[in-house]
Design a protein around this motif. Structure first.
Motif, PDB file in Angstrom:
ATOM      1  N   GLN A   1       0.863  -1.180   0.000  1.00  0.00           N
ATOM      2  CA  GLN A   1       0.000   0.000   0.000  1.00  0.00           C
ATOM      3  C   GLN A   1       0.902   1.232   0.000  1.00  0.00           C
ATOM      4  OE1 GLN A   1      -3.257  -0.173  -0.356  1.00  0.00           O
ATOM      5  NE2 GLN A   1      -3.237  -2.418  -0.262  1.00  0.00           N
ATOM      6  N   VAL A   2       0.570   2.208  -0.860  1.00  0.00           N
ATOM      7  CA  VAL A   2       1.356   3.435  -0.970  1.00  0.00           C
ATOM      8  C   VAL A   2       0.426   4.617  -0.721  1.00  0.00           C
ATOM      9  CG1 VAL A   2       2.976   4.744  -2.386  1.00  0.00           C
ATOM     10  CG2 VAL A   2       2.755   2.271  -2.725  1.00  0.00           C
ATOM     11  N   ALA A   3       0.824   5.506   0.184  1.00  0.00           N
ATOM     12  CA  ALA A   3      -0.023   6.649   0.541  1.00  0.00           C
ATOM     13  C   ALA A   3       0.807   7.922   0.611  1.00  0.00           C
ATOM     14  CB  ALA A   3      -0.708   6.400   1.884  1.00  0.00           C
ATOM     15  N   ARG A   4       0.144   9.040   0.315  1.00  0.00           N
ATOM     16  CA  ARG A   4       0.782  10.352   0.441  1.00  0.00           C
ATOM     17  C   ARG A   4       0.609  10.880   1.860  1.00  0.00           C
ATOM     18  NH1 ARG A   4      -2.031  10.645  -4.482  1.00  0.00           N
ATOM     19  NH2 ARG A   4      -0.714  10.956  -6.322  1.00  0.00           N
TER      20      ARG A   4
ATOM     21  N   VAL B 246       4.421   7.050   2.170  1.00  0.00           N
ATOM     22  CA  VAL B 246       4.492   5.957   3.132  1.00  0.00           C
ATOM     23  C   VAL B 246       4.158   4.657   2.416  1.00  0.00           C
ATOM     24  CG1 VAL B 246       3.607   5.004   5.286  1.00  0.00           C
ATOM     25  CG2 VAL B 246       3.849   7.484   5.026  1.00  0.00           C
ATOM     26  N   VAL B 247       5.098   3.706   2.457  1.00  0.00           N
ATOM     27  CA  VAL B 247       4.929   2.410   1.795  1.00  0.00           C
ATOM     28  C   VAL B 247       4.802   1.341   2.876  1.00  0.00           C
ATOM     29  CG1 VAL B 247       5.936   0.741   0.206  1.00  0.00           C
ATOM     30  CG2 VAL B 247       6.322   3.198  -0.145  1.00  0.00           C
ATOM     31  N   THR B 248       3.683   0.620   2.866  1.00  0.00           N
ATOM     32  CA  THR B 248       3.445  -0.457   3.832  1.00  0.00           C
ATOM     33  C   THR B 248       3.443  -1.791   3.086  1.00  0.00           C
ATOM     34  OG1 THR B 248       2.095   1.038   5.175  1.00  0.00           O
ATOM     35  CG2 THR B 248       1.915  -1.312   5.631  1.00  0.00           C
ATOM     36  N   LEU B 249       4.364  -2.677   3.471  1.00  0.00           N
ATOM     37  CA  LEU B 249       4.536  -3.952   2.777  1.00  0.00           C
ATOM     38  C   LEU B 249       4.010  -5.113   3.615  1.00  0.00           C
ATOM     39  CD1 LEU B 249       8.205  -3.544   1.468  1.00  0.00           C
ATOM     40  CD2 LEU B 249       6.078  -2.953   0.295  1.00  0.00           C
ATOM     41  N   VAL B 250       3.481  -6.120   2.924  1.00  0.00           N
ATOM     42  CA  VAL B 250       3.162  -7.414   3.527  1.00  0.00           C
ATOM     43  C   VAL B 250       4.042  -8.434   2.824  1.00  0.00           C
ATOM     44  CG1 VAL B 250       1.398  -9.163   3.945  1.00  0.00           C
ATOM     45  CG2 VAL B 250       0.792  -6.728   4.034  1.00  0.00           C
ATOM     46  N   GLU B 251       4.959  -9.039   3.557  1.00  0.00           N
ATOM     47  CA  GLU B 251       5.918  -9.955   2.936  1.00  0.00           C
ATOM     48  C   GLU B 251       5.457 -11.407   3.038  1.00  0.00           C
ATOM     49  OE1 GLU B 251      10.159  -7.607   3.404  1.00  0.00           O
ATOM     50  OE2 GLU B 251       9.695  -9.215   4.806  1.00  0.00           O
ATOM     51  N   ARG B 252       5.908 -12.190   2.080  1.00  0.00           N
ATOM     52  CA  ARG B 252       5.659 -13.624   2.117  1.00  0.00           C
ATOM     53  C   ARG B 252       6.654 -14.300   3.074  1.00  0.00           C
ATOM     54  NH1 ARG B 252       4.734 -12.488  -3.518  1.00  0.00           N
ATOM     55  NH2 ARG B 252       2.621 -13.097  -4.113  1.00  0.00           N
ATOM     56  N   LYS B 253       6.315 -15.500   3.517  1.00  0.00           N
ATOM     57  CA  LYS B 253       7.172 -16.265   4.411  1.00  0.00           C
ATOM     58  C   LYS B 253       7.734 -17.483   3.665  1.00  0.00           C
ATOM     59  CE  LYS B 253       6.087 -13.600   7.866  1.00  0.00           C
ATOM     60  NZ  LYS B 253       7.057 -12.636   8.437  1.00  0.00           N
TER      61      LYS B 253
END
Length: 303
Positions: free
Chosen positions: A139-142, A149-156
């Motif tokens: 997700q990318v937000a101003r 602001v970049v919010t990442l969800v990473e794989r396992k």
């Protein structure tokens, strides 16, 4: 009595009914009252309010320009004007990055024709980030005036996948995450062969039917894109059938529990015909103590 007036002085007259002028008390503005409650100066608060109002005005102008069909160049000029006023990307905050390299994220975000905030294509940034294996979602937000602001969800990582001598970390769904050297490979299930990664979830379900043998299986080869060969820590190979491999594996576990098949020097167990167990002897079977020892270019596979 008489009063003596000295030269140069003016007699004071008592004016009846007059009152003294009281200095006017200036009321505090809302900005000053807010600034007193915050660890910032009133000037800083005023600047933030000015930036916000300017941004709102520019947003309205861009919307009006779009509705009225103003040429694209004019809209771009307005957006660049916002950038010149301070609405330009100067900071990037990345959240949730543990395995993903932060510099790679920065490069993907800053790959823009213009860094004026109104012109940053958030959808394009997200699409670029989703091309990396580690990133399941982004997700990318101003954050006005100048931050993204970049919010990442990473794989396992869930398993290792070997194909043509190359070793990759994969997640539970088989998505390749990154290449890894054999000597640095973590202790994870090893899947070998073309398309084996796409069978990762089914493979885990297969092993779950035999909890007693699950930890004994060190690797599995996906043969002919249709069935499994399991390799045990004691060195033996078990050929499973294409149809209902779980039933054959349960039967093998039952026989091993009664007769102790593993660790007795057998080379291969063949259960491609579920009705019978064929045991084969061959070259000396060696226990597998290091998974990296079996990470080699795949030999000729049989059906």
């Amino acid at each position: 009595m008489s009063k003596t007036l000295r030269r140069g002085t003016t007699p004071q007259r008592a004016a009846a009914g007059t009152s003294r002028r009281v200095p006017a008390i200036r009321r505090q503005t809302m900005v000053e009252r807010v600034a007193q409650k915050l660890p910032v100066s009133p000037q800083f608060v005023r600047r933030l309010i000015t930036l916000a109002l300017t941004g709102a005005v520019l947003a309205v102008l861009l919307a009006i320009a779009s509705i009225l069909g103003v040429p694209q160049a004019a809209g771009l000029a307005l957006a660049e004007a916002a950038g010149d006023f301070g609405f330009r990307v100067r900071a990037i905050e990345v959240k949730g990055a543990e395995r993903m390299d932060a510099n790679t994220v920065y490069a993907a975000v800053l790959d823009q024709e213009s860094r004026a905030m109104p012109l940053v294509n958030l959808g394009a940034v997200r699409a670029r980030l989703l091309k990396y294996g580690w990133i399941a979602d982004a997700q990318v937000a101003r954050r006005l005036p100048d931050k993204l602001v970049v919010t990442l969800v990473e794989r396992k990582e869930a398993a290792l996948w070997q194909q043509d001598g190359r070793l990759m970390l994969i997640d539970a769904g088989g998505t390749p995450l990154e290449a890894v050297a054999p000597e640095k490979a973590p202790n994870l299930p090893l899947l070998i062969g073309p398309g084996a990664n796409r069978q990762a979830r089914d493979y885990q379900q297969l092993l779950s039917v035999v909890p007693a043998l699950k930890d004994e299986v060190k690797a599995a080869t996906w043969v002919g894109n249709r069935r499994w060969d399991l390799m045990f820590a004691s060195g033996e190979i078990l050929a499973l059938p294409e149809e209902n491999p779980a039933r054959a594996l349960v039967k093998f576990a039952e026989i091993d529990g009664k007769q102790t098949l593993l660790g007795r020097g057998w080379a291969k167990f063949d259960m491609r015909d579920p009705a019978k167990l064929v045991v084969r002897k061959g070259e000396a079977v060696r226990p597998i103590t290091d998974t990296s020892a079996i990470i080699t270019p795949a030999a000729g596979e049989e059906g």
